[in-house]
Design an enzyme around this catalytic site. Structure first.
Site, PDB file in Angstrom:
ATOM      1  N   LYS A 146       0.878  -1.175   0.000  1.00  0.00           N
ATOM      2  CA  LYS A 146       0.000   0.000   0.000  1.00  0.00           C
ATOM      3  C   LYS A 146       0.907   1.214   0.000  1.00  0.00           C
ATOM      4  O   LYS A 146       1.675   1.432   0.941  1.00  0.00           O
ATOM      5  CB  LYS A 146      -0.923   0.029   1.209  1.00  0.00           C
ATOM      6  CG  LYS A 146      -1.879   1.206   1.088  1.00  0.00           C
ATOM      7  CD  LYS A 146      -2.808   1.365   2.250  1.00  0.00           C
ATOM      8  CE  LYS A 146      -3.573   2.662   2.069  1.00  0.00           C
ATOM      9  NZ  LYS A 146      -3.895   3.289   3.339  1.00  0.00           N
TER      10      LYS A 146
ATOM     11  N   GLY B 130      -8.118   9.932   9.312  1.00  0.00           N
ATOM     12  CA  GLY B 130      -8.305  10.052  10.749  1.00  0.00           C
ATOM     13  C   GLY B 130      -9.438  10.976  11.160  1.00  0.00           C
ATOM     14  O   GLY B 130      -9.677  11.163  12.350  1.00  0.00           O
TER      15      GLY B 130
END
Lengths: 256, 256, 256, 256
Positions: free
Chosen positions: D94, D155
């Protein structure tokens, strides 16, 4: 406020596409009070002494900002920018590179590449871009005169869909932030200004209005007021008042 | 435009609560250009010849709109309205009935009941209400001079959260629609105007601004411009342009 | 969880209108796992022994909730409720009073009046209402078994447009809160559950799906999961991470 | 559905940062049903035979997806990818490149550059990116196995703020679309699935929940149901019903 070395008194930039007629476009430009208008290169005929679009704009005293609309990569855009400089005598260029013919979304890679090249060639580069905070930083580092994040898909009139990211760009930018594409109503332009954006570029919202000239004037006012509101300092948002601003209780009590 | 029989030149109404000082409030009222300001009854001292709040407002030539803030039911509100008429000499009343001390949300049942009673008593009734289209219709049928749907919880600065329902109210109303409560930024007021709202009432957004006087002027401009934009006819929203407004292709082709 | 004295295992209520066929409606009801379905009175023929809609629903073991859809005032609704009780044998009634034929928005005044009357007549009253926190409180005080605020205009599939006000209703209610009207997608129903709503009523979103039976099953799952998520305690929202969740720096440093 | 050559039965990917403990993380991974979890390289100690984080994940049978979190440019990321391959034995990576330490927004230029290089080195590249439709196309052309547009700042738990642009990406992509970053509630994940997204990656929303294990199970269900709803075909949105779904009128008329 300035872009590059030029001082501007108006924070509104206008696009000149999609108007029903050249007269309506010129009248809208005048009503808007703008000092900087974008112009697609194909609309300029370099072989004519007096161009029906260009000449009235020049007479109106606005700065021309040729754009590279239609360019599919950096090479196209650099070529178009050179032609524009030759045809109009200005080294200002609005950089638009959109390989996608459907939504005209900008290409981040080619836009950075073309910005680097055009800055070296002495252009004042104003790059149209997605509301990508890191790309904004990189374009600034490459010497772009401003960054121009989109509010929503071009021509959509959908307003500030990318607000979260434009806030980051404002926070991090050392060059003026110009919101470009998607502004649909004067209140959208005002909201951008209230957030601290430096300039707003509007085209479709004016050209597609029932009365474009009056709408152009509205945008001018919205941008001025929005900036003043930003400077006046907006109050904070909350979930609602827990205390009555002006309860009757004491009065009723006092009069009992 | 008119409310009841009185002609207004400004579409902005101001609340007078929450200001840091009376001077700031009066200066904001003047800067806003408003002709109609709401005033809680408890802030008026009927035993004094010159009231530090009331007198400057009267000298500024604005129409006073006493409100029944703090009333918990129709009876409270009717009592407060009568007192207000006696104290101020005006038969205009802003009807606010909020049994809920936390969010100050209006009571639809008591508001309709009080409207019916106050209209019979000769009052010009301006009822604060939830953005409830059927209630708006019933208040109008009961003789209210306007309907005053909230945009968001009072004091929240959250803007046009009830937009879908205010659109219905505008479509169905035969009296002026005044958006009251929740307007947080000049762009919110402008957006309400762009939708076709007739008047906007603002208080917290001005009183809680860093510079209330300047913010009051911004709201005045936003309301004027928003109305003009409504009249200029906004362009429609879409998902984005499928066709470049000004493609370079033909130009590049022509120059090839 | 309970409504009135009855225990329910499913938090999903279904409306039965707008389905392409009775078979599709019954199959969707079964797939949804609902235990409570609303039914317009005009769809029931009290003179027939076996009704093509009613009989299969009864055989499926779901509780019928006749509604007063089409009633324009309290009188209409009370009349319809009595007919419904006579025809179906249930004293449960979903109260819908909408004088407005265009948007079918509920009437707060008549709804409260009818609730008071029907509670006295021994009905279990489930009133459809605008997302008006004070009205919710008053309906509860009048003895309604639940409150049923709308999420968006009925039939619109627009989702939780009234979220701010439903949050207040949840905070203040002592009876179950059922979100009714406007839910358009399973994710809307889930979001309502995540907020702490007790039940959700869905009709158009299922009936207008390409595959209503599968969509009914999706809504069932969405409601169950949404409730579990509410109980699991959602994390808070913020503007974004100021600290990398897992920066590489130390690792790269360590390996250098 | 597949990513590269591997078949997946779960459309949910999990991040492993921010959990209060390794046990809670592993339990959440198991409860989520995910088959692919991301892991920051610094959390792996290549010198230990049994790693307290890595070993239980491997025992749980999930595919590891090392990420390059913390990398500030392509060079960093390529270095980290090679280390990850050496340490974990997987060629899946990733790709996260974020020069901005405050909001961790991805760098489009370096991400494309690293993707090109890593594809040549035999990696299965899954690049984290802004929701930029042109960049998505270019990453796909460079050989990325998927595209991973962010929903909102990482987040933030803010949900699908980039919806308009993710719709374009879905429409134009020939590789799976994985929504990464910003998903805050199971209903957000479901909404992404309803739009036609192929996979969703979740981390903060689970790790920051009061009960992460239960929340992980909720996300699993939300993703499954959201996909089924997409396949069932959502009904369209409108401004509301102009016609009662089930008017009482005829019934009342018939019974008169």
């Amino acid at each position: 406020m300035k872009i590059a070395d030029r001082e501007f008194h108006s924070r509104l930039l206008l696009g000149t596409g999609k108007f029903a007629s050249g007269e309506l476009m010129v009248a809208s430009v005048k009503a808007s009070g703008t000092e900087l208008v974008t112009l697609a290169m194909r609309r300029i005929n370099p072989n004519e002494k007096t161009d029906p679009v260009l000449t009235p704009l020049q007479q109106a005293g606005v700065q021309l900002l040729p754009n590279t609309s239609g360019a599919r990569d950096a090479e196209d855009a650099i070529f178009a920018a050179k032609l524009a400089r030759a045809a109009t005598g200005t080294n200002w260029i609005k950089l638009e590179i959109h390989p996608d013919p459907r939504y005209l979304m900008p290409d981040p890679i080619e836009t950075l590449k073309a910005t680097e090249a055009l800055v070296k060639l002495g252009f004042v580069v104003m790059p149209y871009m997605h509301a990508d905070p890191v790309l904004a930083k990189r374009l600034e580092e490459a010497g772009s005169a401003v960054v121009m994040p989109l509010a929503a898909p071009i021509g959509s009139n959908n307003g500030l869909r990318t607000r979260d990211f434009i806030e980051m760009i404002i926070e991090q930018a050392n060059v003026p932030v110009v919101v470009d594409a998607g502004i649909g109503k004067p209140s959208d332009a005002m909201q951008a200004m209230e957030m601290g954006v430096d300039f707003v570029l509007v085209n479709t919202a004016i050209a597609s209005a029932h009365n474009p000239v009056q709408m152009a004037a509205c945008f001018q006012e919205a941008v001025v007021t929005g900036r003043r509101a930003f400077e006046a300092g907006l109050g904070v948002q909350s979930f609602g008042a827990a205390v009555a601003s002006s309860p009757l209780t004491s009065f009723l009590g006092a009069s009992a």
